[in-house]
Design a protein around this motif. Structure first.
Motif, PDB file in Angstrom:
ATOM      1  N   ALA A 119       3.825 -16.763  33.883  1.00 40.40           N
ATOM      2  CA  ALA A 119       3.153 -16.481  32.615  1.00 40.40           C
ATOM      3  C   ALA A 119       2.853 -17.770  31.856  1.00 40.40           C
ATOM      4  O   ALA A 119       1.798 -17.896  31.218  1.00 40.40           O
ATOM      5  CB  ALA A 119       4.007 -15.549  31.771  1.00 40.40           C
ATOM      6  N   HIS A 120       3.766 -18.734  31.916  1.00 36.77           N
ATOM      7  CA  HIS A 120       3.576 -20.017  31.233  1.00 36.77           C
ATOM      8  C   HIS A 120       2.286 -20.694  31.697  1.00 36.77           C
ATOM      9  O   HIS A 120       1.565 -21.298  30.901  1.00 36.77           O
ATOM     10  CB  HIS A 120       4.793 -20.917  31.489  1.00 36.77           C
ATOM     11  N   ASP A 128       7.284  -6.663  34.211  1.00 33.28           N
ATOM     12  CA  ASP A 128       7.096  -7.165  32.858  1.00 33.28           C
ATOM     13  C   ASP A 128       8.446  -7.615  32.336  1.00 33.28           C
ATOM     14  O   ASP A 128       9.497  -7.174  32.808  1.00 33.28           O
ATOM     15  CB  ASP A 128       6.524  -6.047  31.974  1.00 33.28           C
ATOM     16  N   PHE A 129       8.422  -8.482  31.333  1.00 31.80           N
ATOM     17  CA  PHE A 129       9.642  -9.053  30.788  1.00 31.80           C
ATOM     18  C   PHE A 129       9.370  -9.440  29.338  1.00 31.80           C
ATOM     19  O   PHE A 129       8.308  -9.977  29.028  1.00 31.80           O
ATOM     20  CB  PHE A 129      10.003 -10.285  31.626  1.00 31.80           C
ATOM     21  N   ALA A 130      10.300  -9.144  28.448  1.00 28.20           N
ATOM     22  CA  ALA A 130      10.178  -9.556  27.051  1.00 28.20           C
ATOM     23  C   ALA A 130      11.481 -10.193  26.601  1.00 28.20           C
ATOM     24  O   ALA A 130      12.568  -9.753  26.984  1.00 28.20           O
ATOM     25  CB  ALA A 130       9.847  -8.368  26.155  1.00 28.20           C
ATOM     26  N   THR A 138      -1.791  -7.572  35.652  1.00 23.69           N
ATOM     27  CA  THR A 138      -2.663  -7.952  34.545  1.00 23.69           C
ATOM     28  C   THR A 138      -4.045  -7.329  34.719  1.00 23.69           C
ATOM     29  O   THR A 138      -4.642  -7.409  35.786  1.00 23.69           O
ATOM     30  CB  THR A 138      -2.787  -9.480  34.455  1.00 23.69           C
ATOM     31  N   GLY A 139      -4.533  -6.672  33.673  1.00 24.29           N
ATOM     32  CA  GLY A 139      -5.857  -6.082  33.697  1.00 24.29           C
ATOM     33  C   GLY A 139      -5.946  -4.737  34.391  1.00 24.29           C
ATOM     34  O   GLY A 139      -7.033  -4.200  34.553  1.00 24.29           O
ATOM     35  N   ILE A 172       3.658 -10.251  31.542  1.00 27.52           N
ATOM     36  CA  ILE A 172       3.335  -9.214  32.517  1.00 27.52           C
ATOM     37  C   ILE A 172       3.019  -9.883  33.848  1.00 27.52           C
ATOM     38  O   ILE A 172       2.454 -10.981  33.880  1.00 27.52           O
ATOM     39  CB  ILE A 172       2.175  -8.321  32.036  1.00 27.52           C
ATOM     40  N   SER A 173       3.394  -9.245  34.920  1.00 23.85           N
ATOM     41  CA  SER A 173       3.142  -9.781  36.253  1.00 23.85           C
ATOM     42  C   SER A 173       1.649  -9.972  36.468  1.00 23.85           C
ATOM     43  O   SER A 173       0.852  -9.091  36.129  1.00 23.85           O
ATOM     44  CB  SER A 173       3.699  -8.819  37.305  1.00 23.85           C
ATOM     45  N   PRO A 174       1.254 -11.114  37.050  1.00 20.90           N
ATOM     46  CA  PRO A 174      -0.171 -11.329  37.340  1.00 20.90           C
ATOM     47  C   PRO A 174      -0.750 -10.227  38.229  1.00 20.90           C
ATOM     48  O   PRO A 174      -1.932  -9.933  38.146  1.00 20.90           O
ATOM     49  CB  PRO A 174      -0.201 -12.677  38.062  1.00 20.90           C
TER      50      PRO A 174
END
Length: 176
Positions: A35-36, A85-87, A115-116, A110-112
């Motif tokens: 995500a970074h 996903d991770f928060a 995404t979308g 969210i995992s790539p």
């Protein structure tokens, strides 16, 4: 402390709060690193040390720092790249106020792979609900979300508004 909720719209996706496990730590760091690379700060070197420190804080003070994970299923072993996903959320007082608590979401990754996608949206929505539940359980008066992805800020704004959040300001960045 572990909280598990099953998603009735996608029964294989569950969320867990503050699971004490090296496996979850490694998976969280893996997803945070991915995500970074999609944020406006992607030119900063990712610090696994700092990511692990967040995990360690959550293990020492789960009433102050929450780690919320969306995993593929309760019975499936978690692979390092297996998180959906991770928060990371931290609870405290307003920096100038007294008495009321605020939960601040520092990252929602969210995992790539998701995404979308429709499933990605559902998983992200579950994480937001889990964050809200965590904050309500601890008596927080507000939940704030910082969005610094830089790429699709409008999509993030739309998503969080659909979740019932309102804009109280903004993230601004000057890059020389």
């Amino acid at each position: 402390m572990t909280t598990t909720e099953t998603d009735t719209t996608h029964p294989r996706t569950i969320s867990r709060l503050a699971v004490v496990s090296e496996t979850y730590c490694r998976a969280g760091i893996h997803l945070a690193r991915e995500a970074h690379l999609r944020t406006i700060f992607r030119d900063f070197r990712f610090s696994e040390f700092k990511a692990r420190a967040i995990f360690d804080k959550a293990m020492v003070a789960p009433e102050r720092v929450g780690l919320i994970y969306a995993v593929p299923g309760a019975d499936e072993p978690l692979a390092e790249e297996g998180l959906c996903d991770f928060a990371s959320v931290q609870m405290g007082e307003h920096f100038l106020g007294n008495g009321n608590l605020i939960a601040t979401v520092h990252t929602l990754n969210i995992s790539p792979k998701l995404t979308g996608t429709l499933l990605g949206g559902k998983v992200a929505l579950r994480i937001v609900h889990a964050v809200r539940h965590w904050a309500n359980t601890l008596g927080c008066a507000h939940v704030t979300m910082h969005v610094t992805n830089g790429k699709n800020a409008e999509d993030a704004d739309q998503f969080f508004r659909r979740c019932g959040m309102v804009t109280i300001g903004g993230n601004y960045c000057w890059s020389p």
